[in-house]
Design a protein around this motif. Structure first.
Motif, PDB file in Angstrom:
ATOM      1  N   ASP A   1     -14.553   1.561  12.955  1.00 24.35           N
ATOM      2  CA  ASP A   1     -14.743   0.878  12.034  1.00 24.35           C
ATOM      3  C   ASP A   1     -15.681   0.675  11.875  1.00 24.35           C
ATOM      4  O   ASP A   1     -16.059  -0.176  13.380  1.00 24.35           O
ATOM      5  CB  ASP A   1     -14.007  -0.147  10.590  1.00 24.35           C
ATOM      6  N   ARG A   2     -16.489  -0.200  11.154  1.00 24.03           N
ATOM      7  CA  ARG A   2     -17.982  -0.736  11.356  1.00 24.03           C
ATOM      8  C   ARG A   2     -17.946  -2.526  10.088  1.00 24.03           C
ATOM      9  O   ARG A   2     -17.151  -2.157   9.414  1.00 24.03           O
ATOM     10  CB  ARG A   2     -19.096  -0.334  11.101  1.00 24.03           C
ATOM     11  N   ILE A   3     -17.931  -3.295  11.230  1.00 27.30           N
ATOM     12  CA  ILE A   3     -18.688  -4.351  10.265  1.00 27.30           C
ATOM     13  C   ILE A   3     -20.005  -5.024  10.097  1.00 27.30           C
ATOM     14  O   ILE A   3     -20.536  -5.383  11.085  1.00 27.30           O
ATOM     15  CB  ILE A   3     -17.689  -5.577  10.453  1.00 27.30           C
ATOM     16  N   ASP A   4     -20.509  -5.497   9.147  1.00 32.27           N
ATOM     17  CA  ASP A   4     -21.655  -5.886   8.886  1.00 32.27           C
ATOM     18  C   ASP A   4     -21.397  -7.010   7.910  1.00 32.27           C
ATOM     19  O   ASP A   4     -21.521  -6.725   6.582  1.00 32.27           O
ATOM     20  CB  ASP A   4     -22.583  -4.742   8.420  1.00 32.27           C
ATOM     21  N   VAL A   5     -22.078  -8.281   8.632  1.00 28.61           N
ATOM     22  CA  VAL A   5     -21.729  -9.617   8.150  1.00 28.61           C
ATOM     23  C   VAL A   5     -23.255  -9.834   7.824  1.00 28.61           C
ATOM     24  O   VAL A   5     -24.245 -10.822   8.580  1.00 28.61           O
ATOM     25  CB  VAL A   5     -20.892 -10.695   8.401  1.00 28.61           C
ATOM     26  N   GLU A   6     -24.395 -10.125   7.244  1.00 23.97           N
ATOM     27  CA  GLU A   6     -25.754  -9.511   6.682  1.00 23.97           C
ATOM     28  C   GLU A   6     -26.252 -10.939   6.844  1.00 23.97           C
ATOM     29  O   GLU A   6     -26.931 -11.488   7.499  1.00 23.97           O
ATOM     30  CB  GLU A   6     -25.829  -8.962   5.347  1.00 23.97           C
ATOM     31  N   GLU A   7     -25.499 -12.121   6.034  1.00 26.00           N
ATOM     32  CA  GLU A   7     -25.849 -13.077   6.203  1.00 26.00           C
ATOM     33  C   GLU A   7     -25.449 -14.187   7.433  1.00 26.00           C
ATOM     34  O   GLU A   7     -26.116 -15.406   7.802  1.00 26.00           O
ATOM     35  CB  GLU A   7     -24.856 -14.055   4.983  1.00 26.00           C
ATOM     36  N   ARG A   8     -24.933 -13.853   8.089  1.00 23.38           N
ATOM     37  CA  ARG A   8     -24.495 -13.932   9.215  1.00 23.38           C
ATOM     38  C   ARG A   8     -25.755 -12.624  10.587  1.00 23.38           C
ATOM     39  O   ARG A   8     -25.968 -13.557  12.077  1.00 23.38           O
ATOM     40  CB  ARG A   8     -23.644 -14.750   9.723  1.00 23.38           C
ATOM     41  N   GLY A   9     -26.308 -11.904  10.017  1.00 22.35           N
ATOM     42  CA  GLY A   9     -26.807 -11.112  11.399  1.00 22.35           C
ATOM     43  C   GLY A   9     -25.982 -10.841  12.180  1.00 22.35           C
ATOM     44  O   GLY A   9     -26.123 -10.297  13.173  1.00 22.35           O
ATOM     45  N   LEU A  10     -24.507 -10.462  12.076  1.00 22.60           N
ATOM     46  CA  LEU A  10     -23.391  -9.497  12.401  1.00 22.60           C
ATOM     47  C   LEU A  10     -23.656  -8.548  12.708  1.00 22.60           C
ATOM     48  O   LEU A  10     -22.922  -8.302  11.325  1.00 22.60           O
ATOM     49  CB  LEU A  10     -22.351 -10.912  11.988  1.00 22.60           C
ATOM     50  N   HIS A  11     -23.179  -7.325  13.138  1.00 25.96           N
ATOM     51  CA  HIS A  11     -23.342  -5.941  13.217  1.00 25.96           C
ATOM     52  C   HIS A  11     -22.504  -5.994  14.445  1.00 25.96           C
ATOM     53  O   HIS A  11     -22.790  -5.940  16.031  1.00 25.96           O
ATOM     54  CB  HIS A  11     -24.601  -5.302  13.354  1.00 25.96           C
TER      55      HIS A  11
END
Length: 285
Positions: A166-176
């Motif tokens: 899977d992928r995880i994208d946490v936009e508010e933390r800039g974490l990809h």
């Protein structure tokens, strides 16, 4: 090529000797009795070692070792890598090879050195934890930084035989992030977008849930716990993070998810943890 498990991690440290007390006292992992002079090799099971810490001018990752699946051979892997212009070399590894030229080493497009090993059927000396924990199930995964997540996913799946979990994208933390498996474990390798190549953390899985709690308490007392205990959203691991003497982190956890290959669908998540894992500011090591 088909890798089947994370075999070991080799790092270098300006003070490798600090691991000689840190590993057995904090992690519960003893030191290999025949570690080369000036080096520290840490055991987590019957294999000779799973973490090797060599003297160096800086703290950093040297190599990721990978076990080849039983149906793969080092010669086949060498030929595949050579055909792709990756300049593989034959090498050896103390405690993991029978000679100086029976492990295949190469660098990936992101600068990381990988070593491909074919483990023997036998094991090394009997193993027991160095303090009162139930034991370890695995040195489960490594997380490294890459400049381009999707390019990394393509390389590790197409060349090394990983599957995307899977992928995880946490936009508010800039974490990809992307999570890649080579066995039933949810992931043995994860990548996150970072312009500076580095080992972010190494995960070790213990055999009992209560060992996470007791080790967290120990790390709090020593001021080396970096997060609260929490549970991850994708692999369901209950864990916390602690700082090692070499700067990278260890995720100390229990209960990692195993994937059913016939039913698994690649996920897209937006949080890394369902609860906990709040960072703790103290880090006095």
């Amino acid at each position: 090529m088909n890798v089947s498990a994370l075999a070991y991690v080799e790092t270098e440290s300006v003070e490798p000797g600090r691991w000689a007390t840190f590993a057995p006292e904090v992690l519960g992992a003893p030191i290999a009795a025949d570690s080369p002079a000036g080096e520290v090799e840490v055991r987590f099971d019957e294999r000779h070692h799973r973490i090797a810490v060599r003297p160096g001018a800086t703290d950093g990752l040297v190599a990721l070792g990978w076990e080849l699946a039983p149906d793969g051979t080092a010669k086949d892997a060498f030929a595949l890598l050579e055909a792709q212009g990756l300049d593989p070399r034959w090498t050896g590894r103390h405690g993991w090879s029978s000679g100086e030229r029976d492990i295949v080493a190469f660098r990936d497009p992101f600068g990381y050195r990988h070593e491909l090993v074919v483990p023997s059927d036998g094991s090394d000396a009997p193993f027991s934890p160095s303090r009162g924990i139930a034991g370890f199930l695995a040195v489960g995964h490594a997380v490294v930084g890459v400049p381009d997540r999707e390019a990394a996913v393509r390389f590790y799946t197409e060349t090394m035989g990983f599957r995307l979990s899977d992928r995880i994208d946490v936009e508010e933390r800039g974490l990809h992030l992307a999570f890649l498996r080579c066995s039933e474990r949810h992931h043995s390798l994860a990548v996150y977008v970072n312009d500076r190549p580095n080992l972010l953390h190494l995960m070790v899985e213990v055999a009992a849930r209560e060992d996470v709690d007791s080790t967290f308490a120990l790390c709090e007392e020593r001021g080396i716990a970096l997060s609260e205990i929490g549970q991850h959203s994708n692999d369901r691991t209950i864990s916390f993070y602690l700082r090692t003497p070499s700067g990278f982190e260890i995720e100390y956890g229990f209960g990692s998810l195993e994937v059913d290959e016939n039913r698994w669908e690649v996920g897209a998540l937006t949080v890394t943890s369902t609860w906990g894992h709040r960072r703790i500011t103290q880090d006095r090591q």
